[in-house]
Design a protein around this motif. Sequence first.
Motif, mmCIF file in Angstrom:
data_model
loop_
_atom_site.group_PDB
_atom_site.id
_atom_site.type_symbol
_atom_site.label_atom_id
_atom_site.label_comp_id
_atom_site.label_asym_id
_atom_site.label_seq_id
_atom_site.Cartn_x
_atom_site.Cartn_y
_atom_site.Cartn_z
ATOM 1 N N ASP A 267 23.253 48.033 -1.924
ATOM 2 C CA ASP A 267 23.915 46.721 -1.925
ATOM 3 C C ASP A 267 24.130 46.367 -0.277
ATOM 4 O O ASP A 267 24.259 45.430 0.208
ATOM 5 N N GLN B 61 23.323 52.753 -5.739
ATOM 6 C CA GLN B 61 23.188 51.360 -5.647
ATOM 7 C C GLN B 61 24.104 50.846 -4.843
ATOM 8 O O GLN B 61 23.699 49.880 -4.244
ATOM 9 N N LEU C 67 31.838 46.986 0.592
ATOM 10 C CA LEU C 67 30.847 45.610 0.038
ATOM 11 C C LEU C 67 31.626 44.344 0.322
ATOM 12 O O LEU C 67 31.208 43.465 1.011
#
Length: 412
Positions: A361, A357, A333
């Motif tokens: 993201d 999740q 990320l």
Amino acid sequence: MMASRRAAPDVARQGTVIALRGTVVALATAFVSATGLLALLAGGVARRVVTPSARVPDTTIIDVDTAAQTITLSRSDDTVLPGRYGLFTTGTQSYIKLGTVLSARGETVTRKLLTQIDESDSLASAAGFSGWYFSDPAELHLPFERADVGTALGVCPAWVFPGAASEDAAPTEDVWAVHIHGRGTTRAETLRGVPLFHAAGITSILASYRNDPDAPRSRGGTSALGATEWRDVDRAIGYARRAGARRIVLVGWSMGGAIAMQLAVNSAHRDLIGGVVLDSPVVDWRQVLSHHAALSGIPRPLTRVALDALTRRWASPLTGAVDPISWDRLDVLAQARDLVTPTLILHSDGDDFVPAQASRDLRDLRPDLIELEEFEGARHTKLWNYDEERWTSRIREWLDARGLSVAGAAGS
């Protein structure tokens, strides 16, 4: 009389000083003890993170009906899943294949056996439910050869499956898929994906890496969660390149996904990487490990200390990690803006081992590059088992759209 009066306060002050010193020493001792205890606890948590995990039983064989060829297991979120699976056992069989759920009542579930079990067979009650399904390359009934991939630590064995020719075109001999297994498993985990790539005319190499049972041991023998393992897989890409590969598709499962993303950024052959396919990937280790710590009831402060300890070289005797682990480097990320390779992620909302999740993201951060196919109800790395048709067709469509398969190459 005056002297005695002066002596009394002096004695009192000395007593006070002694008492204060005793208190300070006691507090200091308590602090050191508490700090030492915290360090030991944090070290224990950290050591569990980097120690290669062994397969542990997670279900119980309650009954085997050899006449009907059915098996009854203790019921869990995994054993009740629809689809085809495997079961690690001990006794006269070490691994058996399971078919559809026939009944699920109370605390038990009965499934069809796809491996013949005879009355002469004896199975221990403790067993491990698995999404592998295939446990040996010969079970695919496809041509393959064994290969040795040289790495800095020694030879890492691999399996190579040539792609199939279609009626309209020869195999895309310049396209190879590099299949990367997850933590605590072996390359057999990735056998499920080979038929799809074979049918697409893509050659597959199933790589092993350091600390696998049949691969070299690293210094200390601990997992770096992908931070060093990717270098061994990079040598597998080099092997494919020397064999004629001009385009590479990385296929990563769980921690293999973390390794694939390290390769996409750091590989010496990243100019060849034309696509990445990830099944239930680890996108950010801190999220995954914090999730597991919470499930285990480990307090957040202890989790933070343990994760921080893994980044410190001086903490190595406590954590067991020979080299510090940089969580930032493993956080995809945080590196999303640096990604350049088209990526397809397949993940399930029912994955409680590596929650989806982080995959969501990443998709939201790079919708221009990342596609997410989210399943409902499937569990960790069991999407192929849960809905093989959907898993296969989604990846095949993605390969075709990028000209990476026989059909896609013919149409491009």
